[in-house]
Enzyme design. Sequence first.
Site, short mmCIF file in Angstrom:
data_model
loop_
_atom_site.label_atom_id
_atom_site.label_comp_id
_atom_site.label_asym_id
_atom_site.label_seq_id
_atom_site.Cartn_x
_atom_site.Cartn_y
_atom_site.Cartn_z
N SER A 22 -1.79 -12.34 -10.81
CA SER A 22 -2.50 -11.06 -10.87
C SER A 22 -2.39 -10.47 -12.27
O SER A 22 -1.29 -10.37 -12.83
CB SER A 22 -1.92 -10.09 -9.85
OG SER A 22 -2.14 -10.56 -8.54
N HIS A 62 -1.97 -2.58 -9.53
CA HIS A 62 -1.00 -2.84 -8.47
C HIS A 62 0.21 -3.62 -8.98
O HIS A 62 1.23 -3.69 -8.31
CB HIS A 62 -1.67 -3.57 -7.30
CG HIS A 62 -2.02 -5.01 -7.58
ND1 HIS A 62 -3.28 -5.39 -8.00
CD2 HIS A 62 -1.29 -6.14 -7.51
CE1 HIS A 62 -3.31 -6.71 -8.15
NE2 HIS A 62 -2.10 -7.19 -7.85
N ASP A 119 -8.28 -0.93 -10.27
CA ASP A 119 -7.11 -1.82 -10.32
C ASP A 119 -6.85 -2.32 -11.73
O ASP A 119 -6.51 -3.49 -11.95
CB ASP A 119 -7.29 -3.00 -9.36
CG ASP A 119 -5.96 -3.69 -9.05
OD1 ASP A 119 -4.91 -3.05 -9.20
OD2 ASP A 119 -5.99 -4.88 -8.68
#
Length: 597
Positions: free
Chosen positions: A447, A331, A361
Amino acid sequence: MANDKKHVIPREKYGRKRREYFHNEEREQRVQMERKARKQRAEKAEKLAKNNEERVKENLRKARIEKLTQEEIQQQQAMATKRNSSNSESEFEPSEDNALNHVSKQQPEEVSPTSDIAKDDVEVASTTNETNGYLKTNEISNDSDIDVNASTNKDRLHDDYFYSEEAQQSRVNQYIEEDNSDKVHNNIARNHKSGQTDDKSDQHRHSDQPTLIDKVKYFFKEHWAKVLIVLAVILLIVLINAIFNNVDHNGNTKDNIFQSSDNANKEKTYTDTMKSANSAIHSIVTVENDTSNNSSSAEKETQEAGKENELGSGVVYKKVGDSIFIMTNAHVVGDKKEQKITYGNNDTSIGKVIGTDKFSDIAVVKTKIKSGSDVKSIKMGDSSTLVLGEPIIVVGNPLGVDFKGSVSEGIVSGLNRHVPVDIDKDNQYDVLMSAFQMDAPVNPGNSGGGVIDKNGKLIGIASLKIDMDHVEGIAFAIPVNDAESIAKQLEAKGEVKYPNTGIKIANVKDMDEATHQSLNLPEEVNKGVVIGDVKDNSLGEKSGLQKNDVIVELDGKEVEDNLRYRQIIFSHKDDLDTLPAKIYRDGKEQDIKIKLK
């Protein structure tokens, strides 16, 4: 009263004092001056006598030292001669009687100086007595005279004699003779002992020398003040050293004036967390899918809040020459094929996206770095050995390069978590992510960052957190074993292939009561997935699945909904095993095997 008679005043009626007629002020002054002069002469004589006495003592001391030195030399020569003579005589074995006679003959010769000295003492004593008699006679004659000049002559005569050369020489001779008499007796006794054996003479000679204890006593007696000063300095040094070595390491003495910053840095103990953090920051980079340079990273993250993430972190898991392979979140990368990579000391390069996997992911980016850069690949850990409560740190770049290399600390809060994820942002969960839970702070930009254990090894990829009101400290990371497997497939093939059974499913819990009854399901069955359609020649059709079948168990695991079904199927993407399943068909429970290849 008759005129021819002498007028006499009776003594009892005589009122004036007689001495008033004979008072002579000039005479009184002369007497006082004479007394003062006598006193000054006496003080001067006393001072001169004291100086002469000290001078005599000093001369005596020098004479004694000189004579002792000469006697010692003569004694050593005599003893050496005696030893040589005794060695030569020992060849003829002389008898003890001869040796004794030899000693007895020597003694009178050595005693003779004593008699001479005694005679001199008698002569000095007689001279002294005569002198004393002369002084006494003069003193008696002088005492009989009451005149002041007579007493003055007496003092002058005494002083002249006391300081005369004859009197001084007599006193010097007396001191020297007394000293010589003592030394003669000591030499006689020492020679008598030395005549017995050579060993005894050596011991006697050594006994005359000062021992070590005497030297130590003399040293401390003469230099006790210096010794005390040295001891005080040593004690002060020990105390200062104790102060520096016993500093409170809990932070209470951080501002102590005796503690310098250099000593603090040298004495700092590195913990496992500190070592892991300082090692891991060289393997963390910033990943941006917006390659423009118009705004800062913090502004981009703030402006794009609510949209697809454009900024995050990445972990260098592989380095080949000047190329590095970066593992990050799918993402973060999005759909763009190029990413801006910031590494080292704000060096940048454009990286190429090798592959992405939206279900796990995970994405892999490859780029080149400058020579001499401190970027290095991180050590891989084992996420299967994680323990609840294990300490971890999260290393990333929250808000981009503005806060790069940030480290947050926490623990493993939970294992084997199944987190629903909305991949396409349609407010519908698409997949269950297998992750472990942690309480370390995770911010936008973290992230894709690394989760590091106490040994500095990578155990997970920070992926997401629960961002809700009244919820704090719940973040999730992808286990490194799963992430590494996906990264290798992306690096090799550019994609990850998952098994597809070719069936369309819906959740039992979402059906209404009428549909539930039409399937003839038992009332207690309220979980599972119902098959709405089966594609032709699909794995589902080959496995024998039919429309309206309800799958409640797969691979020995309960199937709650379609997310759980997909998670179980995807977990066998590598082995593609045939999985046992339990279904309800026409209200009856059946066992079936579902093929994945």
